[in-house]
Design a protein around this motif. Sequence first.
Motif, mmCIF file in Angstrom:
data_model
loop_
_atom_site.group_PDB
_atom_site.id
_atom_site.type_symbol
_atom_site.label_atom_id
_atom_site.label_comp_id
_atom_site.label_asym_id
_atom_site.label_seq_id
_atom_site.Cartn_x
_atom_site.Cartn_y
_atom_site.Cartn_z
ATOM 1 N N ASP A 267 17.585 -54.594 -17.980
ATOM 2 C CA ASP A 267 18.235 -54.618 -19.289
ATOM 3 C C ASP A 267 18.279 -56.031 -19.847
ATOM 4 O OD1 ASP A 267 18.561 -51.998 -18.834
ATOM 5 O OD2 ASP A 267 20.751 -51.992 -18.821
ATOM 6 N N MET A 329 9.389 -47.932 -10.516
ATOM 7 C CA MET A 329 9.898 -48.082 -11.885
ATOM 8 C C MET A 329 8.980 -48.970 -12.711
ATOM 9 S SD MET A 329 12.624 -46.277 -12.418
ATOM 10 C CE MET A 329 13.499 -47.031 -13.782
ATOM 11 N N GLN A 333 6.836 -48.103 -16.559
ATOM 12 C CA GLN A 333 7.239 -48.715 -17.822
ATOM 13 C C GLN A 333 6.060 -48.896 -18.770
ATOM 14 O OE1 GLN A 333 10.429 -49.329 -18.555
ATOM 15 N NE2 GLN A 333 10.888 -48.478 -16.535
ATOM 16 N N ARG A 338 10.051 -55.074 -19.747
ATOM 17 C CA ARG A 338 10.718 -54.264 -18.715
ATOM 18 C C ARG A 338 9.815 -54.075 -17.517
ATOM 19 N NH1 ARG A 338 15.463 -51.706 -20.565
ATOM 20 N NH2 ARG A 338 15.752 -50.180 -18.935
ATOM 21 N N PHE A 342 10.843 -55.132 -13.774
ATOM 22 C CA PHE A 342 10.878 -54.288 -12.578
ATOM 23 C C PHE A 342 9.951 -54.840 -11.509
ATOM 24 C CE2 PHE A 342 12.880 -50.872 -15.096
ATOM 25 C CZ PHE A 342 13.893 -50.571 -14.206
ATOM 26 N N ARG A 637 14.295 -42.544 -13.218
ATOM 27 C CA ARG A 637 14.343 -43.295 -14.453
ATOM 28 C C ARG A 637 15.684 -43.106 -15.155
ATOM 29 N NH1 ARG A 637 9.537 -44.003 -18.786
ATOM 30 N NH2 ARG A 637 10.747 -45.283 -20.184
ATOM 31 N N GLN A 640 18.699 -45.517 -14.636
ATOM 32 C CA GLN A 640 18.810 -46.727 -15.442
ATOM 33 C C GLN A 640 19.404 -46.338 -16.791
ATOM 34 O OE1 GLN A 640 17.499 -49.662 -14.080
ATOM 35 N NE2 GLN A 640 18.375 -50.829 -15.743
ATOM 36 N N SER A 641 20.732 -46.087 -16.806
ATOM 37 C CA SER A 641 21.314 -45.418 -17.958
ATOM 38 C C SER A 641 21.761 -46.371 -19.057
ATOM 39 C CB SER A 641 22.519 -44.601 -17.497
ATOM 40 O OG SER A 641 23.485 -45.465 -16.940
ATOM 41 N N GLY A 642 21.795 -47.668 -18.784
ATOM 42 C CA GLY A 642 22.287 -48.596 -19.792
ATOM 43 C C GLY A 642 23.796 -48.572 -19.943
ATOM 44 N N HIS A 643 24.479 -47.823 -19.060
ATOM 45 C CA HIS A 643 25.930 -47.665 -19.161
ATOM 46 C C HIS A 643 26.604 -48.597 -18.151
ATOM 47 C CE1 HIS A 643 29.861 -45.908 -19.118
ATOM 48 N NE2 HIS A 643 29.533 -45.070 -20.079
ATOM 49 N N ILE A 644 27.472 -49.463 -18.645
ATOM 50 C CA ILE A 644 28.067 -50.473 -17.767
ATOM 51 C C ILE A 644 28.875 -49.826 -16.648
ATOM 52 C CG2 ILE A 644 29.812 -52.296 -17.709
ATOM 53 C CD1 ILE A 644 28.752 -53.151 -20.453
ATOM 54 N N ALA A 649 29.699 -48.614 -10.841
ATOM 55 C CA ALA A 649 29.828 -47.621 -9.769
ATOM 56 C C ALA A 649 28.754 -47.843 -8.711
ATOM 57 C CB ALA A 649 29.703 -46.214 -10.360
#
Lengths: 670, 114
Positions: A267, A329, A333, A338, A342, A637, A640-644, A649
Motif C-alpha cells: 500500500d 502476489m 499484480q 505494487r 511485492f 489477494r 490485502q484489503s486496504g483496511h487498517i 489484526a
Amino acid sequence: MSAFPAASALPLVVAVPLLGAAVLAVAGRRLPRVAADAVAVAFAGTAAAGALLAAAGWARGAGGAGGARGSAYAVQWLGGWRPGRGGGTGIAFVGDPLSLGLAALVSLLVIAVLAYSWRYFEEPPLPPGSPGTAGAAGRSGAFPALVLLFQASMSGFCLTGDLFDAFVFFELMGVVAYALTGLRVEEPRPVHGALAFGVVNSLGGYALLLGIGLLYARTGELGLAQLGRRLDHGGGPDALVLAAFVLVTAGLLVKAAAVPFHFWLPDAHAVAPTPVCLLLSGVMVELGAYGAFRVYWTVFAGSGGVPPEAATRTFLTVGVLTALLGAVMCWRQRHLKRLLAFSTVAHGGLFAVGAGVLSADGTAGTALYVLAHAGVKAALFACTGILLDRYASVDEHRLYGRARELPLVGGMFLLGGLALCGLPPFGTSLGKAIAEEAAGRQLPWLTGVFVLVSALTGGAVLRAGLRVFAGVGPRPRATAAETAGTERTHTGARNRDRGTDRHRERDPDRGRDGVDGGAERTPGDEVPETGGPLRRIPATMLLVPAALLAAALAVGLVPQLAAAAGRAGRLFAAHGPYAAAVLDGRAAHGSSPPAVGWTGTGAALGLASTALGAGLALLAVRGPLPEALDRVLGPLRRLQSGHIGDYVAWTTAGLALLAALAAPGTVLGR
Amino acid sequence: MSVLPYLVAGWIFLVGLYGLVTSRDLIHAVGCLAVTQSSTYVLLLAVGYRRGGTAPVFADAPAGARVVDPVVQALTLTDIVVGATVTALLLALVVQLRKRHGTVDPDRLSELRG
C-alpha cells in the motif's frame, strides 16, 4: 577500546545528514532549487564518504598482517562515557563491516535519489499548510531535508550499539517515511497508504519498546553487548526472555515486511512518490531484517537467550512464508509499483531465510544479496518513475506496447528483471547462490524456494517489461475493473493544469511523431508526480538507474567485495566476540571467515532460475492464467484489503505466531 | 514487587489493539494507537519502581536516599516525545484523508485493495 582510527568518524555519519536536514529546513525556502539540492547532496556525500572511509579503513585493518585483526569492530563511546569495571553507563556506536556497509549503502542510495528527483520533482511538493508560498514553489527544501533526515535515522539504526537508541532511530525512520509516503498530501491515495503504513509500523515500534522494557527489567541494561552478557550470566531462558524475544523480533519484522506484518508495504509503495520508493524498497525494509538479526546475535544468541533451533525455526518459517506469498502476489499484480513492492516482500523473505540459517556464510550471502538487490530494485523503480511521468500510468495492461519509443529504459527494465531472477554475474545471483547454498545445507528444499521465488518475481518483472516496452504477445483483455479505473482521471486535473504552461512551450514536433504521451497527457489511473510531462527524459533520470544497475553488476564481479562480505558475515554472526570487542576492547579472534565466491552450482542455479523466470514471462504474455488457478489465488489477494483494522489484526496474529514458533525448546520441553 | 502493573500494561496493550481492529473511525483509531503506546509507559515505570523510593531528584533529597530508577523515566519521556510526533503526523494525515475522501470510516476506503 579498539585502536581503530576511523571509529571517530562513526557519529559523523549520522550527525552530518542531521545537520544538513536542519540547515535545509531553515534555509531551504530562501535558497533556489539548485542550491538546496546541491547542499543536500554535499551533506549526503560527506556522510557517504565517512561511512565508506570507515569501511575501507576496516578492510585495510583486517586485511593487513598480524595484530591488525583486533580492529575488526570500530567502537565509539559517545561523549567518552563508557562502562568501567564496576558498572557505569555509556552509549556506543559500533561499526562492523556489515553495519558500515549498510550505512554506506544508505548514503549512496540517498545521493542517487537526490540526483534522480532533481528533475523529477520539477516543482518540489510543498509542505502541508503553506498555500501562500505557491509563488516560491521552486524554492522549497522540504523534500531534500526529509531525505537527509531519513538518511540520518537509517545510518544511526545501522551503527547504534544500544537497543533503546535503535528504537528511537526506528521510530524516526518511520515518521520520516510516513511523511515522505504522504508527500503529495493533496492526493487521496497517498494519505491513505501513509496512514496504514504509519499505524502498523508504530504498532511494531511499541511492541519493540515493550520488549526492550522487559529486557531492561531482567538485566538493567540497554546496550546490545551488555544485554547479551547479562542474559548469559542469568542462566537459561524463561518466559520473560521469550516474551522479550517475540516482541522485539516482531517489532523489527514489521519494518522488514515479513508475513503477516507485510500488508503496509504494498500500500505504501503503490502510493509513495517513486524516488521515495527507491529508498523504502532499496534499503529501509532490509534494515528491519538487519535489526532483527543484529539483536538476535548480540542479545539472544548466548546461553541465556533463545536456543538456535528455536530461533532458526522462527526465522525460516516466517521467511519461507514471506517469500512464497510475496512471489505469488507479485506475479498477480499489474500495477507496476505494487508488483515491485511485492517482489521486495518476497526478497525480504529470502533474506530472512538466508540469514535465518544462522551461519556465517548464510549471513555473508544475504549481505551481498541485499547490496545488489538494492541496486536492482532501485533501478527498476527509477524506470517505473519514467513511465509514470510519460504516460501517467503504471498499469501493465494499459501501457501495453506504448513504451516502444523508450528502448533504453526498456533495456534497463528488462535487465533489472533478469538480475532479479538471478542472472549471473549480477550481484543478486552471487548473493542468492551463497545464501541458497548455506540454506540448502540446513534443509535441501530451501534451495528450491530460492529458485522458485526469484524466478517468479523476476519473471513478473520480465512479463511486464515485455508487454510495456516491446508489446510482446496479444493485447491483454480489458476487465471490468479496468473500465472502472478510468474514472480516476479527474484527480490528475490539478497537476495537469499546473503543467499546461509548460505544454504550450514544448516544441510542436512531438505531436506529429505519433508519439503517445506527447502534447496531451494521456489519461491514466495515476496522478503523475512530475510537474508537467518532461520534454525529454532528463539525463539524471537515465543515469541513475544505469549507475545502479552497474553497481549491482559490480557486486557480483568484484572479488574483494565478496571476500569482505565473508569476513563481515563472520563478524556479524558472532555473539561472544561482539561483546568482548565492545565491552572489553578485546580483539575478535577465532574462526577464519567462510570462503565466499562463485561456484559452478551457484551459477548453474542462477541460470536455471533465470531460464524459469523468462519461460514463465513468455508463457504469461501469450494469454491469461487458467481460471482454476485464479480461483485458488483469489482469496490470497483479498487478504490485502486496504483496511487498517485488518492489518492490525494480522499483526496481532503474527505476535502469536512468533510466540508459538519460538516457544518449543525455549520454555517448553526443556 | 506486585505483578499487577505488568498485567495492567498487557491489558492496555491488548485493549488498544482491540480498539484498532474494530475501529470505525480513523480519529478513534489514532487514539487507540496512543492507548497502545501508553502500555509502554506503564511497563517502563513499573520496571523502575522501588518500594519506598522517592523521585530521582537529588536537589532536595539526601545523597543516599532510596529513589526509583531514573533511566526508565528518561526512556518514558523519550517515548512520549516519539508518541507525540507520531500522533500529530497521523492525525494530520487523517484530516487530509477526510478532505480527499470525505470519510474517516476505514470500511469505506477501498482504493488500495488487492
